[in-house]
Structure formats: C-alpha cells, structure tokens
Write a protein that holds these residues in place. Sequence first.
Motif, PDB file in Angstrom:
ATOM      1  N   THR A  88      41.051 -65.887  -8.180  1.00  0.00           N
ATOM      2  CA  THR A  88      40.866 -65.232  -9.562  1.00  0.00           C
ATOM      3  C   THR A  88      40.213 -63.703  -9.184  1.00  0.00           C
ATOM      4  OG1 THR A  88      40.171 -67.473 -10.446  1.00  0.00           O
ATOM      5  CG2 THR A  88      39.130 -65.251 -11.468  1.00  0.00           C
ATOM      6  N   GLY A  89      39.192 -63.805  -8.041  1.00  0.00           N
ATOM      7  CA  GLY A  89      38.739 -62.335  -7.593  1.00  0.00           C
ATOM      8  C   GLY A  89      40.029 -61.381  -7.269  1.00  0.00           C
ATOM      9  N   GLU A  90      41.049 -62.190  -6.498  1.00  0.00           N
ATOM     10  CA  GLU A  90      42.073 -61.256  -6.055  1.00  0.00           C
ATOM     11  C   GLU A  90      42.907 -60.806  -7.335  1.00  0.00           C
ATOM     12  OE1 GLU A  90      44.378 -63.492  -3.234  1.00  0.00           O
ATOM     13  OE2 GLU A  90      42.740 -63.911  -1.797  1.00  0.00           O
ATOM     14  N   HIS A  91      43.139 -61.710  -8.262  1.00  0.00           N
ATOM     15  CA  HIS A  91      43.965 -61.287  -9.441  1.00  0.00           C
ATOM     16  C   HIS A  91      43.068 -60.015 -10.084  1.00  0.00           C
ATOM     17  CE1 HIS A  91      46.106 -61.383 -13.175  1.00  0.00           C
ATOM     18  NE2 HIS A  91      44.882 -61.384 -13.575  1.00  0.00           N
ATOM     19  N   SER A  92      41.850 -60.119 -10.248  1.00  0.00           N
ATOM     20  CA  SER A  92      40.985 -59.118 -10.960  1.00  0.00           C
ATOM     21  C   SER A  92      41.129 -57.903 -10.201  1.00  0.00           C
ATOM     22  CB  SER A  92      39.567 -59.498 -11.118  1.00  0.00           C
ATOM     23  OG  SER A  92      39.225 -59.693  -9.899  1.00  0.00           O
ATOM     24  N   TYR A  93      41.074 -57.964  -8.863  1.00  0.00           N
ATOM     25  CA  TYR A  93      41.189 -56.439  -7.996  1.00  0.00           C
ATOM     26  C   TYR A  93      42.813 -55.950  -8.470  1.00  0.00           C
ATOM     27  CZ  TYR A  93      36.729 -56.992  -5.579  1.00  0.00           C
ATOM     28  OH  TYR A  93      35.334 -56.967  -5.483  1.00  0.00           O
ATOM     29  N   SER A  94      43.735 -56.926  -8.261  1.00  0.00           N
ATOM     30  CA  SER A  94      45.252 -56.298  -8.489  1.00  0.00           C
ATOM     31  C   SER A  94      45.269 -55.879  -9.674  1.00  0.00           C
ATOM     32  CB  SER A  94      46.215 -57.381  -8.374  1.00  0.00           C
ATOM     33  OG  SER A  94      46.116 -58.063  -7.046  1.00  0.00           O
ATOM     34  N   GLU A  95      44.710 -56.408 -10.939  1.00  0.00           N
ATOM     35  CA  GLU A  95      44.815 -55.774 -12.404  1.00  0.00           C
ATOM     36  C   GLU A  95      44.189 -54.469 -12.382  1.00  0.00           C
ATOM     37  OE1 GLU A  95      43.766 -57.424 -16.988  1.00  0.00           O
ATOM     38  OE2 GLU A  95      42.656 -58.346 -15.165  1.00  0.00           O
ATOM     39  N   SER A  96      42.699 -54.504 -11.659  1.00  0.00           N
ATOM     40  CA  SER A  96      41.927 -53.188 -11.524  1.00  0.00           C
ATOM     41  C   SER A  96      42.777 -52.061 -10.928  1.00  0.00           C
ATOM     42  CB  SER A  96      40.702 -53.255 -11.012  1.00  0.00           C
ATOM     43  OG  SER A  96      39.657 -54.301 -11.729  1.00  0.00           O
ATOM     44  N   GLY A  97      43.437 -52.380  -9.747  1.00  0.00           N
ATOM     45  CA  GLY A  97      44.419 -51.441  -9.137  1.00  0.00           C
ATOM     46  C   GLY A  97      45.434 -51.009 -10.013  1.00  0.00           C
ATOM     47  N   ARG A  98      46.029 -51.729 -10.569  1.00  0.00           N
ATOM     48  CA  ARG A  98      47.328 -51.317 -11.302  1.00  0.00           C
ATOM     49  C   ARG A  98      46.796 -50.319 -12.542  1.00  0.00           C
ATOM     50  NH1 ARG A  98      48.837 -56.756 -10.757  1.00  0.00           N
ATOM     51  NH2 ARG A  98      47.988 -57.301 -12.974  1.00  0.00           N
ATOM     52  N   SER A  99      45.613 -51.028 -13.191  1.00  0.00           N
ATOM     53  CA  SER A  99      45.138 -49.882 -14.276  1.00  0.00           C
ATOM     54  C   SER A  99      44.656 -48.255 -13.664  1.00  0.00           C
ATOM     55  CB  SER A  99      43.796 -50.585 -14.700  1.00  0.00           C
ATOM     56  OG  SER A  99      44.232 -51.758 -15.501  1.00  0.00           O
ATOM     57  N   VAL A 100      44.102 -48.319 -12.546  1.00  0.00           N
ATOM     58  CA  VAL A 100      43.598 -47.040 -11.874  1.00  0.00           C
ATOM     59  C   VAL A 100      44.717 -46.350 -11.510  1.00  0.00           C
ATOM     60  CG1 VAL A 100      42.220 -46.096 -10.138  1.00  0.00           C
ATOM     61  CG2 VAL A 100      41.369 -48.013 -11.255  1.00  0.00           C
ATOM     62  N   LEU A 101      45.769 -47.056 -10.728  1.00  0.00           N
ATOM     63  CA  LEU A 101      46.907 -46.231 -10.427  1.00  0.00           C
ATOM     64  C   LEU A 101      47.842 -45.737 -11.682  1.00  0.00           C
ATOM     65  CD1 LEU A 101      48.780 -45.562  -8.053  1.00  0.00           C
ATOM     66  CD2 LEU A 101      50.152 -47.704  -8.559  1.00  0.00           C
ATOM     67  N   LEU A 102      47.762 -46.445 -12.851  1.00  0.00           N
ATOM     68  CA  LEU A 102      48.438 -45.949 -14.053  1.00  0.00           C
ATOM     69  C   LEU A 102      47.726 -44.573 -14.543  1.00  0.00           C
ATOM     70  CD1 LEU A 102      50.338 -46.157 -16.494  1.00  0.00           C
ATOM     71  CD2 LEU A 102      48.769 -47.577 -17.451  1.00  0.00           C
ATOM     72  N   SER A 103      46.301 -44.774 -14.414  1.00  0.00           N
ATOM     73  CA  SER A 103      45.647 -43.521 -14.875  1.00  0.00           C
ATOM     74  C   SER A 103      45.772 -42.517 -13.921  1.00  0.00           C
ATOM     75  CB  SER A 103      43.853 -43.972 -14.819  1.00  0.00           C
ATOM     76  OG  SER A 103      43.785 -44.966 -15.630  1.00  0.00           O
ATOM     77  N   LEU A 104      46.027 -42.964 -12.742  1.00  0.00           N
ATOM     78  CA  LEU A 104      46.224 -41.390 -11.560  1.00  0.00           C
ATOM     79  C   LEU A 104      47.251 -40.841 -12.039  1.00  0.00           C
ATOM     80  CD1 LEU A 104      45.061 -40.250  -9.128  1.00  0.00           C
ATOM     81  CD2 LEU A 104      46.285 -41.919  -7.705  1.00  0.00           C
ATOM     82  N   VAL A 105      48.476 -41.746 -12.161  1.00  0.00           N
ATOM     83  CA  VAL A 105      49.872 -41.008 -12.427  1.00  0.00           C
ATOM     84  C   VAL A 105      49.700 -40.351 -13.828  1.00  0.00           C
ATOM     85  CG1 VAL A 105      52.117 -41.486 -13.102  1.00  0.00           C
ATOM     86  CG2 VAL A 105      51.241 -42.900 -11.266  1.00  0.00           C
TER      87      VAL A 105
END
Length: 302
Positions: free
Chosen positions: A5-22
């Motif tokens: 669950t923790g790994e999934h939440s980190y992955s979800e956060s990473g995807r969201s921040v990457l989208l914001s960065l792009v």
Amino acid sequence: MHDSTGEHSYSESGRSVLLSLVVDSLLIVPDVVAAMLANSVTLWADVIKCLNELVATFLGYITIRRVAKGKTHDYNYGRGKLENLSGVIVALVMTLSILIVLYEAMRRIHEPEELNPVGAWLGLLFMTIGVIANITLWAKNHRVARRTQSPVMESQWRLFRAKAFSDAAVLAALAVSVAFRHQAWALYVDPIASFLIVAFLIFSAYGVVSTSLGDLLDRTLDESLQLIIVRALARHFEEYAGFHGLRSRRSGRDVYIELFLEFDGTRPMSEVQRSINAMVSTIERDIPGSHAIICPTDRPPP
C-alpha cells in the motif's frame, strides 16, 4: 503497516508530481515569449514565480523518487523527514517569488509603462491555458494528497492552488489593461495586480510551512489522534497495571507512537507479549500509517 500500500501511494504521488513537472515545463516557454512581447511586469513576475515553482516541483519529484527507492535506510526517520524538508523548500521558493514580485511591482508603479497589445493578447491566451491547467493539477494533487497523506503532495496542491489564482489575477489584469488601454489609470493595473500574486503566495507558503515545520521539529500528534490512542488503551485496560507516558511524532506520512506501560510482574512474558501485540494491532488499525511500540517499564521515560 505499509508495504504494498505504501509503495502504491508513493508511485501515485510520483506520477502526479511528474505530470505537474511536465505541464510546468511546457507552459514556461510561451509565458516567457508573452512577457517579452507584452512588456508586462505582471507577466514577468509570473514567469519568475513559475521558474521558482518549477524548481520546487522538481525537488518534490526527486524527493518522491528517493523515498520510493528507499535510499534513506541509514536514518530511521529520514524518509518522511525528507518529504517534510521538501515542503519547507517549496515554501522558501514561494518566499523568494514574493520578494521578486514585490520589487518589480514597486518599480513599475514608480515608472509606469504601456503594454504592447500583441504581447498582451498572447498573454491572455497563455494565461487562460495556464489557469485551466493549474486548476486541473490543483484538483488532482489534492485528491492524491488526501489519499496518501504525503507532505510533498500537500505542498504541491497548495502550490498549484496559488498558481491557479495568481494566473487568474494576471489574466484579469491583462484583460482590463487591454480593454482600457487608452485610459491613463490603466497603466497601473498591471503592477497593482502583482500584489494579488504576492497575497496568494504568502497564504500558500504559510500553509506549507505550518504543515511541514512542526513535523521536522518532532511535534507531538494532534489531540484527535492522541484521543484515539487513549481509547485504544481503554479497550485493553485490564491488560496493563500502569501508564507511564506517551511519545509520538510524524515522519512524512508515517506516525510513530511509543507507549510506556507497566505490567503485572507475576505474569509470564509470553502473556505480556500477547497483550502488547493486541494493543499494537488496535492502535495501528485505528490510526492508518501508524507504527506503535509498547515498552514494558515501571517508570516514566527520561
């Protein structure tokens, strides 16, 4: 209690921040072009602000990546504190933007200049796109922050809320400046609108600092969570003989709880351990993301 669950939440956060960065990276180039053509201090202030925010978003992404890869195992609470530190850096970047915008606005009030109509119209187009993009990312990051309880995502949604409002202020200022460009007072609309950007940044920076700084200083849990712990102990009141203290802290999305309880000395350690396991399970079930430790003792902690 967080593995997959923790790994999934980190992955979800990473995807969201990457989208914001792009999205930030794509929007910065037309913003620079519009600011150069329009000769608008508000647009230039927005560009400088966006450049700083781009750096903040990049730092947020790097933090999420490092946390997800578990590169902080030399520090027991380092993983979560890295997230909190990233939030504080975002607030410092906002503060830098505030100073830059204030300086530019005051200079233009003393030396008002007319906007270039072509650049102003381009600015209107790009600001409209920016408002839509920032509102979308604000909503998305807010949803992710509520699910993951991540300080990085908390700072990100506040950042994009500020960006959405500041871009809307720039859009309104440009629209008024273009519509009333033949009026003498219209020269002051552009720099005055910059003060609205400052207000939004101050509000967001305060929210980020108040969320992250306390956790960096190991502030104890808020009263509502402490009440949950007390209720959990009350359910197992007959399992221990005395209560000698509670220590707690946050580290990112994780909550660490240390309880100091006294047990009947005539009980076998195996029975005491079963009681400890039952109380730990209750606390960790009632407080998501928590890690509880119960220390058998007959005296308060130092």
